[in-house]
Structures are given as structure tokens and as C-alpha cells.
Design a protein around this motif. Sequence first.
Motif, short mmCIF file in Angstrom:
data_model
loop_
_atom_site.label_atom_id
_atom_site.label_comp_id
_atom_site.label_asym_id
_atom_site.label_seq_id
_atom_site.Cartn_x
_atom_site.Cartn_y
_atom_site.Cartn_z
N ARG A 1 -49.55 -77.97 -4.79
CA ARG A 1 -50.06 -77.15 -3.69
C ARG A 1 -49.49 -77.66 -2.37
O ARG A 1 -49.45 -78.87 -2.13
N ALA A 2 -49.12 -76.72 -1.52
CA ALA A 2 -48.69 -77.05 -0.17
C ALA A 2 -49.66 -76.39 0.81
O ALA A 2 -49.81 -75.16 0.81
N SER A 3 -50.32 -77.20 1.62
CA SER A 3 -51.24 -76.69 2.63
C SER A 3 -50.59 -76.84 4.01
O SER A 3 -49.91 -77.83 4.28
N GLY A 4 -50.78 -75.83 4.85
CA GLY A 4 -50.25 -75.89 6.20
C GLY A 4 -48.90 -75.25 6.38
O GLY A 4 -48.34 -75.27 7.49
N ALA A 5 -48.32 -74.68 5.32
CA ALA A 5 -47.04 -73.98 5.46
C ALA A 5 -47.25 -72.75 6.35
O ALA A 5 -48.19 -71.98 6.14
N PRO A 6 -46.39 -72.53 7.33
CA PRO A 6 -46.60 -71.41 8.25
C PRO A 6 -46.36 -70.05 7.59
O PRO A 6 -45.71 -69.96 6.55
N VAL A 7 -46.87 -69.02 8.21
CA VAL A 7 -46.59 -67.66 7.78
C VAL A 7 -45.11 -67.35 8.02
O VAL A 7 -44.53 -67.78 9.03
N GLY A 8 -44.49 -66.63 7.11
CA GLY A 8 -43.15 -66.12 7.36
C GLY A 8 -42.01 -66.80 6.65
O GLY A 8 -40.86 -66.40 6.81
N LEU A 9 -42.28 -67.83 5.84
CA LEU A 9 -41.19 -68.48 5.12
C LEU A 9 -40.79 -67.63 3.93
O LEU A 9 -41.63 -67.13 3.18
N GLY A 10 -39.50 -67.48 3.73
CA GLY A 10 -38.99 -66.63 2.67
C GLY A 10 -38.48 -65.32 3.23
O GLY A 10 -38.83 -64.93 4.35
N SER A 11 -37.64 -64.65 2.46
CA SER A 11 -37.08 -63.39 2.94
C SER A 11 -36.76 -62.49 1.76
O SER A 11 -36.40 -62.97 0.68
N PRO A 12 -36.89 -61.17 1.95
CA PRO A 12 -36.52 -60.24 0.89
C PRO A 12 -35.00 -60.08 0.88
O PRO A 12 -34.36 -60.35 1.88
N VAL A 13 -34.41 -59.67 -0.19
CA VAL A 13 -35.04 -59.42 -1.48
C VAL A 13 -34.70 -60.58 -2.42
O VAL A 13 -35.47 -60.94 -3.30
N TYR A 14 -33.56 -61.21 -2.16
CA TYR A 14 -33.10 -62.25 -3.07
C TYR A 14 -33.33 -63.66 -2.52
O TYR A 14 -32.92 -64.64 -3.15
N GLY A 15 -33.97 -63.75 -1.36
CA GLY A 15 -34.29 -65.04 -0.80
C GLY A 15 -35.77 -65.30 -0.78
O GLY A 15 -36.28 -66.00 0.11
N LYS A 16 -36.48 -64.74 -1.75
CA LYS A 16 -37.94 -64.87 -1.79
C LYS A 16 -38.35 -66.33 -1.97
O LYS A 16 -37.75 -67.07 -2.75
N LEU A 17 -39.40 -66.71 -1.24
CA LEU A 17 -39.89 -68.08 -1.33
C LEU A 17 -40.33 -68.41 -2.75
O LEU A 17 -39.99 -69.48 -3.29
N ASP A 18 -41.08 -67.51 -3.38
CA ASP A 18 -41.55 -67.82 -4.73
C ASP A 18 -40.42 -67.82 -5.75
O ASP A 18 -40.47 -68.57 -6.73
N ALA A 19 -39.37 -67.04 -5.51
CA ALA A 19 -38.23 -67.06 -6.42
C ALA A 19 -37.51 -68.41 -6.35
O ALA A 19 -37.14 -68.99 -7.37
N ASP A 20 -37.34 -68.92 -5.13
CA ASP A 20 -36.70 -70.22 -4.98
C ASP A 20 -37.57 -71.34 -5.52
O ASP A 20 -37.07 -72.33 -6.08
N LEU A 21 -38.88 -71.24 -5.33
CA LEU A 21 -39.79 -72.24 -5.88
C LEU A 21 -39.73 -72.25 -7.41
O LEU A 21 -39.70 -73.30 -8.04
N ALA A 22 -39.70 -71.05 -8.00
CA ALA A 22 -39.62 -70.97 -9.46
C ALA A 22 -38.33 -71.59 -9.97
O ALA A 22 -38.33 -72.35 -10.95
N ALA A 23 -37.22 -71.30 -9.29
CA ALA A 23 -35.93 -71.87 -9.70
C ALA A 23 -35.95 -73.39 -9.55
O ALA A 23 -35.44 -74.12 -10.40
N ALA A 24 -36.55 -73.87 -8.47
CA ALA A 24 -36.61 -75.32 -8.23
C ALA A 24 -37.40 -76.02 -9.31
O ALA A 24 -36.99 -77.07 -9.83
N MET A 25 -38.56 -75.47 -9.66
CA MET A 25 -39.39 -76.10 -10.69
C MET A 25 -38.73 -76.00 -12.07
O MET A 25 -38.79 -76.94 -12.87
N MET A 26 -38.10 -74.87 -12.35
CA MET A 26 -37.43 -74.71 -13.64
C MET A 26 -36.25 -75.66 -13.80
O MET A 26 -35.82 -75.97 -14.92
N SER A 27 -35.70 -76.14 -12.67
CA SER A 27 -34.56 -77.05 -12.75
C SER A 27 -34.97 -78.47 -13.12
O SER A 27 -34.12 -79.31 -13.42
N ILE A 28 -36.28 -78.76 -13.10
CA ILE A 28 -36.76 -80.09 -13.49
C ILE A 28 -36.63 -80.25 -15.01
O ILE A 28 -36.92 -79.32 -15.76
N ASN A 29 -36.24 -81.41 -15.45
CA ASN A 29 -36.05 -81.66 -16.89
C ASN A 29 -37.30 -81.31 -17.68
O ASN A 29 -38.41 -81.65 -17.28
#
Length: 356
Positions: free
Chosen positions: A210-238
Motif C-alpha cells: 500500500r502507498a499512502s499519500g500519493a497525489p491525485v493525477g499520477l498515470g496517464s491514458p491509455v498505455y501509460g496507466k498507473l495500475d498497468a505499470d504497477l502490474a508489470a512491475a510486480m509481475m517482473s519480480i521473481n
Amino acid sequence: MAGNSFGHLFRVTTWGESHGPEIGCVVDGVPPRIPLDEADIQHWMDRRRPGQSRFTTQRGEPDRVRIVSGRFEGRTTGAPLAMIVENVDRRPKDYDDIARTYRPGHADFTYDAKYGVRDWRGGGRSSARETAMRVAAGAVARKVLGDGVAIRGAVVQIGPHAVERDGWDWNEVENNPFRCPDKAMAERWGAFLDGVRKRGSSAGAVIEVRASGAPVGLGSPVYGKLDADLAAAMMSINAVKGVEVGEGFALAAEPGETAADEMAMGEDGPRFLSNRAGGVLGGISTGQDVIVRFVVKPTSSILHERRTVDRDGNETAIRVKGRHDPCVGIRAAPVGEAMMACVLADHLLRHRAQCG
């Protein structure tokens, strides 16, 4: 070998092998004039370090980090920041028996099939040893984000045993070897994993970050979504085999009346009455806690004999020796935190570049 870098404006490249002399990383895009020394990084490295309990690998790595570029007189310069960790407790001979044999569940076969060569010393580049440098990069990312953003991770399930949400206490996470927020469940996990170890087996885990305090507005449509990048980052962990944001897969069982997070006006503007979306809507942060969970499969290196093949195509059997975690997910929480920090820092810099 491509694919060793991630991020855009905050970009991380890691290098090194499990039983090579050193591992390291280069972080490009770090803003200048940020106070930084090794102690800022070492605190987070120590939380991931192996050998801290009987439930993790007994490989004795101190993981002492050195900053070798990108800092001058205690502050970042804006130049690439390079960090190095020495591999102290190397035992490549533990892996002599698998030099030509593929371990089930590992990347031995796929690396060999793709490159025609593989470092069989503990998996080489595919080893979870690489994640130490992600944690170092994540420490720098936390400095970029500032004290207003708090990132915390916890193990919420080991094997079939999940924490009770009613008993959640963040203070308990640092009080037990499992990073468990539920004191009663931590005791149960101890007995469970002792049994797993004695059987020479392993168990999987689910980690929540969990990340608390992240400001509104991080991420961008359509292929720069914050949750898409987070999912890719976590999936890259062994050993990670699944990721969900917010309530994730549980939303499939929710009706439309309750699945969406209702809104109301607060003293400081619109506010949300729940957070099923995990702090991201349309790929853009809402200002709520950003919540991600990921599942780590059971450690593939176990003492039980398993069927496999060798490089010459012969069928054989293998019993893996060496030092391995009965549940590698225990040490994955600091890695998940680091990946969350790196993604948020990257999106913060990208947001500032476009929107000021």
C-alpha cells in the motif's frame, strides 16, 4: 540480453548474477540536490537481507551497498546514480550437479533455449538475488517521493492460511519474521512452515503493498496507466504469478451497486466512500491509498526428487541442493515496496513534466 531496465524518467537498470562477484544498478533521472547517503539505502536493504530467520535461506549476505557515482557532497547531482553490492557468501559448487540438468520450475530451460547458454550458478541472472538492487533503487525512489508518501508491504497469506482483516496491525509487521500484520496468524505460520521445512517442501504466499499519500493525477491514458505499470512491475519480480489492484478478482462476484466507489463532497473537495478500485481510476491515481497484491509461487528448489531432462535430451531426476527459502514470499514484501516506490517516482516525474 535486453530487458534489464524499467521506468521512463526514473529509469533503473540492474546487472550482475547470483554467484558473480558483485551485483549493481544504475538509476537514471534522479533529480539533483536530494540529500542521500548509504545509510538511507541500507535501512531498506537490511529488511530484505537473507538469513534473518530459520524461515529464509541461510545464505550469509550482509548486502552492504556502496554509492559509486551520481552523488557529491551528500547530495544527488542529477547524473546517473550507480550502486554496488558485493556477493560475499558465494557457493557456486553447490550447483555443479545441475550444470547440464534443468531444474523444474526454474528458468534453466527457457534461458538455455533462448540464448544457447546459461549461468547455472544459482540461476545466474534469473536468481532472486537480483532483487536486492531493486530495493536499493526503491530507497532512492522514496527520497524522490518525499516523506509525504508512505509505502508499506505485508505478507497476507502463506499456503492456505490468510490473515484476518479484523486483526490487521501495521505495527506487527516488523515484530515477526513473516512481515505479517496479524499476530495470531504469524504464530500459526511459524508452525506451518516448520512442517513444510521438515518435509523438504515449500509454500507460496500473497503480498499486499500500500502507498499512502500519493497525489491525485499520477498515470496517464491509455498505455501509460498507473495500475498497468504497477502490474508489470510486480509481475517482473521473481516467482510472481498473479497481480491484482484494489479488490481485484473479488470484484467479479460484486454487483454493480457495490463494485464502484461512491463519492461525496468533503471539506477539501470530492472524497471516496470506499476504495475497491485500489486508488486508481482510468489509470490515474485518485489520491486514496494505492493498493496492490501479488502471489508468489512456492519455491521451486525443494529436497524432493523431481522428474526432468538434461541438455542432451535425456530424461532424469533431480533433487536440488543448496540454500533455499521454504517460502520465498517472506522476503518479497520489501521488493514489492521498492517496485511500488520506483513506479510512483517515475509517474510523479512524468506528471510534473507534462502538467507542471
